[in-house]
Design a protein around this motif. Sequence first.
Motif, PDB file in Angstrom:
ATOM      1  N   GLY A  82       0.780  -1.229   0.000  1.00 27.77           N
ATOM      2  CA  GLY A  82       0.000   0.000   0.000  1.00 27.77           C
ATOM      3  C   GLY A  82       0.810   1.277   0.000  1.00 27.77           C
ATOM      4  O   GLY A  82       0.327   2.318  -0.433  1.00 27.77           O
ATOM      5  N   GLY A  83       2.057   1.219   0.484  1.00 25.89           N
ATOM      6  CA  GLY A  83       2.877   2.424   0.525  1.00 25.89           C
ATOM      7  C   GLY A  83       3.982   2.463  -0.501  1.00 25.89           C
ATOM      8  O   GLY A  83       4.811   3.387  -0.491  1.00 25.89           O
TER       9      GLY A  83
ATOM     10  N   ARG B 142       5.162   5.626  -2.656  1.00 26.59           N
ATOM     11  CA  ARG B 142       6.012   6.682  -2.107  1.00 26.59           C
ATOM     12  C   ARG B 142       7.464   6.485  -2.513  1.00 26.59           C
ATOM     13  O   ARG B 142       8.204   7.451  -2.721  1.00 26.59           O
ATOM     14  N   LYS B 143       7.901   5.224  -2.612  1.00 25.40           N
ATOM     15  CA  LYS B 143       9.281   4.931  -3.001  1.00 25.40           C
ATOM     16  C   LYS B 143       9.452   4.891  -4.520  1.00 25.40           C
ATOM     17  O   LYS B 143      10.461   5.345  -5.052  1.00 25.40           O
ATOM     18  N   LEU B 144       8.454   4.357  -5.202  1.00 20.63           N
ATOM     19  CA  LEU B 144       8.584   4.138  -6.639  1.00 20.63           C
ATOM     20  C   LEU B 144       8.128   5.337  -7.471  1.00 20.63           C
ATOM     21  O   LEU B 144       8.437   5.416  -8.662  1.00 20.63           O
ATOM     22  N   GLY B 145       7.386   6.237  -6.878  1.00 20.51           N
ATOM     23  CA  GLY B 145       6.996   7.449  -7.587  1.00 20.51           C
ATOM     24  C   GLY B 145       5.882   7.270  -8.600  1.00 20.51           C
ATOM     25  O   GLY B 145       5.699   8.130  -9.471  1.00 20.51           O
ATOM     26  N   SER B 146       5.147   6.167  -8.500  1.00 15.86           N
ATOM     27  CA  SER B 146       4.019   5.960  -9.409  1.00 15.86           C
ATOM     28  C   SER B 146       2.936   5.159  -8.703  1.00 15.86           C
ATOM     29  O   SER B 146       3.166   4.565  -7.646  1.00 15.86           O
ATOM     30  N   VAL B 147       1.757   5.159  -9.302  1.00 11.82           N
ATOM     31  CA  VAL B 147       0.574   4.525  -8.725  1.00 11.82           C
ATOM     32  C   VAL B 147      -0.037   3.583  -9.750  1.00 11.82           C
ATOM     33  O   VAL B 147      -0.070   3.891 -10.952  1.00 11.82           O
ATOM     34  N   TRP B 148      -0.516   2.434  -9.283  1.00  9.91           N
ATOM     35  CA  TRP B 148      -1.172   1.461 -10.146  1.00  9.91           C
ATOM     36  C   TRP B 148      -2.688   1.590  -9.993  1.00  9.91           C
ATOM     37  O   TRP B 148      -3.219   1.470  -8.893  1.00  9.91           O
TER      38      TRP B 148
ATOM     39  N   ILE C  50      -7.271  17.552   0.629  1.00 12.39           N
ATOM     40  CA  ILE C  50      -7.220  16.588   1.720  1.00 12.39           C
ATOM     41  C   ILE C  50      -5.825  16.648   2.338  1.00 12.39           C
ATOM     42  O   ILE C  50      -4.815  16.470   1.648  1.00 12.39           O
ATOM     43  N   LEU C  51      -5.772  16.900   3.634  1.00 17.83           N
ATOM     44  CA  LEU C  51      -4.506  16.938   4.364  1.00 17.83           C
ATOM     45  C   LEU C  51      -4.505  15.793   5.371  1.00 17.83           C
ATOM     46  O   LEU C  51      -5.339  15.763   6.273  1.00 17.83           O
ATOM     47  N   ALA C  52      -3.583  14.865   5.198  1.00 19.06           N
ATOM     48  CA  ALA C  52      -3.541  13.675   6.050  1.00 19.06           C
ATOM     49  C   ALA C  52      -2.360  13.754   7.006  1.00 19.06           C
ATOM     50  O   ALA C  52      -1.210  13.918   6.575  1.00 19.06           O
ATOM     51  N   LEU C  53      -2.640  13.639   8.302  1.00 21.38           N
ATOM     52  CA  LEU C  53      -1.571  13.629   9.289  1.00 21.38           C
ATOM     53  C   LEU C  53      -0.897  12.259   9.338  1.00 21.38           C
ATOM     54  O   LEU C  53      -1.487  11.250   8.946  1.00 21.38           O
ATOM     55  N   LYS C  54       0.325  12.257   9.838  1.00 29.37           N
ATOM     56  CA  LYS C  54       1.076  11.008   9.961  1.00 29.37           C
ATOM     57  C   LYS C  54       0.251   9.988  10.746  1.00 29.37           C
ATOM     58  O   LYS C  54      -0.360  10.318  11.757  1.00 29.37           O
ATOM     59  N   GLY C  55       0.260   8.757  10.267  1.00 28.45           N
ATOM     60  CA  GLY C  55      -0.529   7.712  10.900  1.00 28.45           C
ATOM     61  C   GLY C  55      -1.814   7.401  10.162  1.00 28.45           C
ATOM     62  O   GLY C  55      -2.473   6.403  10.445  1.00 28.45           O
ATOM     63  N   THR C  56      -2.172   8.249   9.189  1.00 27.43           N
ATOM     64  CA  THR C  56      -3.350   8.004   8.368  1.00 27.43           C
ATOM     65  C   THR C  56      -3.015   6.976   7.289  1.00 27.43           C
ATOM     66  O   THR C  56      -1.892   6.939   6.776  1.00 27.43           O
ATOM     67  N   ALA C  57      -3.973   6.143   6.936  1.00 29.09           N
ATOM     68  CA  ALA C  57      -3.777   5.158   5.866  1.00 29.09           C
ATOM     69  C   ALA C  57      -3.290   5.848   4.596  1.00 29.09           C
ATOM     70  O   ALA C  57      -3.711   6.969   4.282  1.00 29.09           O
ATOM     71  N   ALA C  58      -2.388   5.188   3.878  1.00 33.59           N
ATOM     72  CA  ALA C  58      -1.781   5.755   2.674  1.00 33.59           C
ATOM     73  C   ALA C  58      -2.856   6.158   1.664  1.00 33.59           C
ATOM     74  O   ALA C  58      -3.673   5.332   1.245  1.00 33.59           O
ATOM     75  N   LEU C  59      -2.853   7.419   1.276  1.00 34.09           N
ATOM     76  CA  LEU C  59      -3.937   7.948   0.454  1.00 34.09           C
ATOM     77  C   LEU C  59      -4.021   7.316  -0.931  1.00 34.09           C
ATOM     78  O   LEU C  59      -5.109   7.218  -1.504  1.00 34.09           O
TER      79      LEU C  59
ATOM     80  N   SER D 175      -2.963   4.185  -1.689  1.00 35.90           N
ATOM     81  CA  SER D 175      -2.897   2.728  -1.639  1.00 35.90           C
ATOM     82  C   SER D 175      -4.043   2.145  -2.464  1.00 35.90           C
ATOM     83  O   SER D 175      -5.070   2.794  -2.674  1.00 35.90           O
ATOM     84  N   PRO D 176      -3.885   0.920  -2.964  1.00 33.10           N
ATOM     85  CA  PRO D 176      -4.952   0.318  -3.775  1.00 33.10           C
ATOM     86  C   PRO D 176      -6.307   0.292  -3.084  1.00 33.10           C
ATOM     87  O   PRO D 176      -7.344   0.546  -3.706  1.00 33.10           O
ATOM     88  N   LYS D 177      -6.345   0.012  -1.785  1.00 35.24           N
ATOM     89  CA  LYS D 177      -7.623  -0.070  -1.071  1.00 35.24           C
ATOM     90  C   LYS D 177      -8.299   1.296  -0.981  1.00 35.24           C
ATOM     91  O   LYS D 177      -9.525   1.412  -1.148  1.00 35.24           O
ATOM     92  N   VAL D 178      -7.528   2.350  -0.715  1.00 38.49           N
ATOM     93  CA  VAL D 178      -8.106   3.684  -0.655  1.00 38.49           C
ATOM     94  C   VAL D 178      -8.555   4.128  -2.043  1.00 38.49           C
ATOM     95  O   VAL D 178      -9.612   4.741  -2.209  1.00 38.49           O
ATOM     96  N   LEU D 179      -7.778   3.790  -3.063  1.00 39.94           N
ATOM     97  CA  LEU D 179      -8.162   4.123  -4.431  1.00 39.94           C
ATOM     98  C   LEU D 179      -9.497   3.488  -4.802  1.00 39.94           C
ATOM     99  O   LEU D 179     -10.370   4.141  -5.385  1.00 39.94           O
ATOM    100  N   ARG D 180      -9.668   2.237  -4.448  1.00 38.98           N
ATOM    101  CA  ARG D 180     -10.928   1.560  -4.786  1.00 38.98           C
ATOM    102  C   ARG D 180     -12.097   2.182  -4.038  1.00 38.98           C
ATOM    103  O   ARG D 180     -13.175   2.390  -4.605  1.00 38.98           O
TER     104      ARG D 180
END
Length: 260
Positions: free
Chosen positions: A25-26, A29-35, A142-151, A153-158
């Motif tokens: 899900g995160g 952030r490292k790869l710089g792209s989203v599926w 949308i401003l997400a504080l640290k500890g929030t689920a990755a914005l 991530s595949p699950k949030v995208l769906r």
Amino acid sequence: MSQLQHITSRDNPVLQRLRKLSQDGGAYRKLGSVWLEGDHLVRACLQRNYPVTLAVMTEAAAQDSVLRALADAAPRQLVVPTALFKTISGLESPAQIGFEVPHDAAQRIDPAVDTVILDRLQDAGNVGTILRSAGAFGFKQILALKGTAALWSPKVLRAGMGAHFGLRLIEGLGPADLDGLQLPLIATSSYAEKQLHQLSLPRPCAWVMGHEGQGVQAELMQRCRLTVGIPQPGGEESLNVGSAAAICLYESARQRLTVA
């Protein structure tokens, strides 16, 4: 013209990258792209003119004129067997097409636009639902504080159902990062003296949605100019945060339409 390539090897480096994006899900952030998997997210991406770097489709999709037309929006296209597409899928019933899109982590906070602040929300479904409500009711940031689920991530995208592409999304923030907002912060509280429908809500504003179990952290609550209650005549102790967000954002939108 799009560049078309047929892939049959599981070890193809592009597929290995997409596999990481779909399973971690995160990883974006490292790869710089989203599926983005599935024609619904793909269409939402194109409708908002979001940039696309790669389209991946099954051999069956390549023969489908509608799906092929979607893939033509990408400068590069990969065609893979259905069994190979399943290896990069995060769905129980894999789709036939997906996009890889760039992820921009360098966006700056807009200090004056209607905003939703997510304080350590853990459930990806709740986060995606709130993003969808924000988009529907005209909240653009949308401003997400640290500890929030990755914005992204595949699950949030769906769960977001395409809302991502119309929002400014910034994550990894601390409470102090919000001090530059030129907006009043509003939080819900069961101890608030005033109920939501009894107040004239500020416009623009920033709604604060807190952790599912702990609520809004004290350091952030201190920054809130206003706290409001949501009437619950049925007697439940509290609402799901996704439901609470939808109610609050709707009321903001309703009041603005009434005034207008």
